[in-house]
Design a protein around this motif. Structure first.
Motif, PDB file in Angstrom:
ATOM      1  N   ALA A 190      76.029  26.663  14.843  1.00  0.00           N
ATOM      2  CA  ALA A 190      76.875  27.295  13.833  1.00  0.00           C
ATOM      3  C   ALA A 190      77.270  26.247  12.791  1.00  0.00           C
ATOM      4  CB  ALA A 190      78.116  27.871  14.486  1.00  0.00           C
TER       5      ALA A 190
ATOM      6  N   TYR B 271      82.390  37.895  19.719  1.00  0.00           N
ATOM      7  CA  TYR B 271      82.619  37.318  18.396  1.00  0.00           C
ATOM      8  C   TYR B 271      82.378  35.800  18.427  1.00  0.00           C
ATOM      9  CZ  TYR B 271      85.148  35.299  14.507  1.00  0.00           C
ATOM     10  OH  TYR B 271      85.476  34.558  13.418  1.00  0.00           O
TER      11      TYR B 271
ATOM     12  N   SER C 120      79.763  33.753  16.340  1.00  0.00           N
ATOM     13  CA  SER C 120      80.170  32.759  15.362  1.00  0.00           C
ATOM     14  C   SER C 120      79.626  31.384  15.720  1.00  0.00           C
ATOM     15  CB  SER C 120      81.698  32.715  15.268  1.00  0.00           C
ATOM     16  OG  SER C 120      82.234  32.289  16.500  1.00  0.00           O
TER      17      SER C 120
END
Lengths: 198, 547
Positions: free
Chosen positions: B101, B44, B48
């Motif tokens: 990101a 994750y 992200s």
């Protein structure tokens, strides 16, 4: 005839030979250690460690094992990219060693354990000798996979020349350590006697 | 029984103590769970942290390396080029890059990408740092606009970054001159802006130049601001001589634009972003008042107009009031079938300051106002007063001519001749032609006077002189003979005189005796004087030698 067949077992800690009832948890009256005919929940525990190792094997190969920061330029390498790098630069013997020790061995170890577990669970009678030997190899080879981790740890500690070169261990190194440790645990928790149980 | 077969010792084997059954979840199964959780969290986190993947197309991938070339904004890495690929049509290179990101909001259709590598331009060297570090892709984030993931990179770095404060304007010019992208924009010779782009108008009728003026200097750009080209060296030769102008060395190389707001227009509102201005060739042209109203007049000259060019000034007592518009040949009104030069000039009434500023309310000034406000009438009035046009030499160096208007009260009365294509103002020959005319007049007078008679008189005079001379010639020998005798006599007289006067002569002897006597007298006087000097008392007592 097995010791189990006559309801006997020796204590793991003090070696006292005891009569064990067929079921229930027991302990040694002399030293207080828990007494079992076989390692408790051997298959289930091995499975647990093995599964954890298999899960950890994924990030161990996908995430960089170490990051070399040289002149402000960071280069991260996973195990496989390191192998490819070495191979492309002509160091194929070294590449082979790294590949075998860091990729192949853990993989084969896990495959071997899976095979052993499944064969025991299915109460297979085939190639019991070979399976026992396989187990011994798995147990013996397991700890050597830690070499990689030692190298990374040493480099991270030694190569720290500020802006010129710094080596940082990556997430992959931790995952890889986990794989090695978990497979060692899985191998230890496997009871080879189960191979011979009917 | 099996047990009885066992060795007796085995009977003594104690029993293990039975514990209470502990049932529960085997703790070891937490391990795979933990591994799953950690793995999942890592996955994750990576996802992200991974920003959007974008594609950028460039003409070439010079200096770009997959996996190494970074995308930077203000030297902060915003992404990494993952892959370099050729577009399907083989015309461009497509880079696939992963951005950091949280950068998705900056990736809009207004964002710009370009490759930073060493470049040498007219205004300097840029990107030297990339010599060592390798090229990188510069990124200019922009939050305004539509989000997108596919970009077309700029081949050249943009001249002005979007976050630079200032204003953009468009200039229109007939020719580009030496302007180039990046050329400076000057205000009072301060470098305060740049040429951002240029292009031909859609109908090719003009060149559209974009400029950027930095804040706060864009405040000086007003609606009536003049822009002019300062690129290269401007050299002009006109009635006022030779002019060479150069703004700066940079402008010489890459061209340049300067602007100025005249003090009288300083109050005009600030120009809006994207306002369009004309770009003049030079400062003089830009500062010339915009002439919107012209009245054309024809001037017919009898002499040559060599040295007069279209665009030459028309001056009234040294003040420019118009421009020569055309020079051609026209019918000579005085001589049938003869052509003579016709100069068409534009009188620019707007140059005549104050002609609008007449007080309207005063009725007594109304007539004057009519003259003031209607230039044709004014000129007609002036012509009646003696306004004449003539050609004057503006510069002795270049020999350029200009049209000079002045009032000559003594001139022959004339009026504005109407009826032709243009009304005509009477002319006078120019000053040089005037001189020639005067000389001609003098010659004419000489020609007209009684030269023949004078010559006859002169001839008579000569004849009489000649006869006089011939009579002289006839009497000369007798005269000479007489003169010889006279001289001989004079000689004898002189010889006698000489004999008398010489030392052995009578007069001579007497003279010598006299001189001797004179000498003796002088001596005795000297003796006496000496004696007196020594014995001044002798004057009273007499000589005292005997005592």
């Amino acid at each position: 005839m097995r010791a189990r067949d006559v309801g006997l077992a020796s204590c793991h800690s003090c070696g006292l030979l005891l009569h064990l009832p067929g079921a229930g948890h027991t302990h040694c009256p002399r030293c207080g250690s828990a007494m079992h005919f076989r390692k408790v929940n051997s298959i289930s525990t091995t499975w647990a460690f093995l599964l954890a190792a298999m899960i950890a094997y994924v990030p161990a190969n996908l995430y960089p094992v170490m990051t070399v920061v040289s002149f402000g330029k960071a280069q991260s390498d996973t195990i496989m990219s390191g192998v490819i790098y070495l191979f492309l630069h002509g160091d194929w013997p070294l590449a082979l060693i790294v590949f075998v020790a860091s990729v192949l061995v853990p993989l084969l170890k896990m495959c071997a354990l899976v095979y052993l577990l499944i064969s025991v669970q299915r109460k297979s009678h085939l190639r019991k000798h070979q399976r026992t030997r396989l187990y011994r190899i798995v147990e013996l080879v397991g700890r050597w996979s830690m070499v990689d981790i030692f190298v990374v740890a040493l480099l991270a500690a030694l190569v720290n020349v500020g802006a010129i070169a710094t080596i940082e261990p990556g997430v992959g190194a931790i995952a890889f350590t986990s794989v090695v440790i978990l497979t060692i645990f899985a191998a230890t928790n496997f009871d080879p006697r189960l191979i011979w149980d009917r | 029984m099996v047990a009885s077969n066992q060795p007796p010792e085995l009977e003594d084997v104690p029993d293990a103590i039975v514990d209470e059954a502990v049932k529960g979840f085997p703790v070891v199964w937490l391990l795979p769970l933990v591994a799953l959780l950690v793995g999942g969290w890592l996955y994750y986190k990576t996802l992200s942290e991974k920003g959007p993947a974008i594609t950028i197309s460039f003409e070439t991938a010079e200096g770009i390396e997959a996996g190494k070339t970074q995308i930077k904004f203000r030297d902060v890495s915003f992404g990494l080029v993952d892959d370099v690929d050729i577009a399907d049509d083989l015309k461009t290179v497509v880079l696939t890059a992963t951005m950091e990101a949280g950068t998705a909001q900056y990736l809009t259709d207004a964002s710009r990408f370009w490759v930073v590598k060493p470049r040498v331009g007219a205004s300097g060297v840029t990107g030297l740092g990339t010599l060592l570090s390798g090229a990188y892709i510069a990124f200019e984030p922009n939050t305004t606009g539509k989000k997108q993931k596919s970009f077309v990179g700029l081949e050249k770095p943009p001249i002005v970054s979007q976050d630079k404060e200032g204003s953009r304007y468009r200039l229109r010019t007939e020719t580009l001159g030496s302007l180039s992208v990046g050329a400076p924009v000057y205000f009072r010779q301060f470098d305060i802006g740049e040429v951002t782009d240029y292009q031909l108008a859609a109908d090719y009728s003009y060149v559209d130049v974009g400029i950027f003026v930095q804040s706060p200097y864009d405040d000086y750009v007003r609606e009536r601001t003049h822009f002019w080209n300062v690129g290269g060296i401007s050299m002009s030769m006109d009635a006022s001589g030779v002019k060479v102008e150069m703004e700066s060395l940079v402008a010489l190389l890459s061209g340049g634009i300067a602007f100025e707001t005249l003090p009288e227009f300083a109050g005009s509102p600030a120009a809006s972003e994207g306002a369009v201005f004309p770009l003049y060739k030079n400062r003089a042209e830009s500062l010339a008042r915009p002439i919107t109203e012209v009245i054309s007049y024809a001037l017919k000259f009898t002499g040559t107009v060599r040295g007069l060019s279209i665009g030459a000034p028309v001056e009234y007592r040294g003040i420019r009031v118009g421009t020569v518009k055309n020079i051609m040949l026209g019918k000579d009104p005085q001589h049938e079938g003869v052509v003579s030069p016709v100069v068409v000039m534009d009188i620019e009434p707007q140059r005549i300051m104050g002609y609008r500023d007449v007080d309207d309310s005063d009725p007594s000034r109304r007539e004057a106002r009519a003259l003031e406000t209607r230039p044709q009438q004014r000129i007609a009035f002036l012509v009646e007063k003696g306004l004449r046009a003539r050609l004057q030499t503006g510069s002795l160096v270049t020999g350029q001519l200009f049209v000079d208007l002045d009032i000559f009260p003594d001139a022959e009365p004339a009026t504005v001749i109407t009826g032709g294509l243009y009304p005509e103002i009477p002319t006078l020959p120019n000053s040089l032609q005037g001189i020639i005319a005067s000389v001609n007049k003098i010659l004419d007078k000489i020609e007209q006077s009684n030269l023949e008679e004078t010559l006859t008189n002169l001839n008579v005079l000569m004849v009489s002189t000649s006869s006089l001379m011939s009579s002289l010639e006839r009497d000369a020998p007798a005269l000479l003979k007489e003169m010889g005798t006279t001289l001989q006599t004079a000689n004898g007289t002189l010889a006698a005189l000489e004999a008398t006067v010489s030392a052995d002569g009578e007069i001579g002897n007497q003279l010598q005796d006299a001189l001797k006597e004179f000498g003796a007298a002088a001596r005795s006087i000297r003796v006496m004087a000496e004696y007196l000097e020594r014995h001044p008392e002798a004057m009273l007592k007499g000589k005292s030698g005997n005592r």
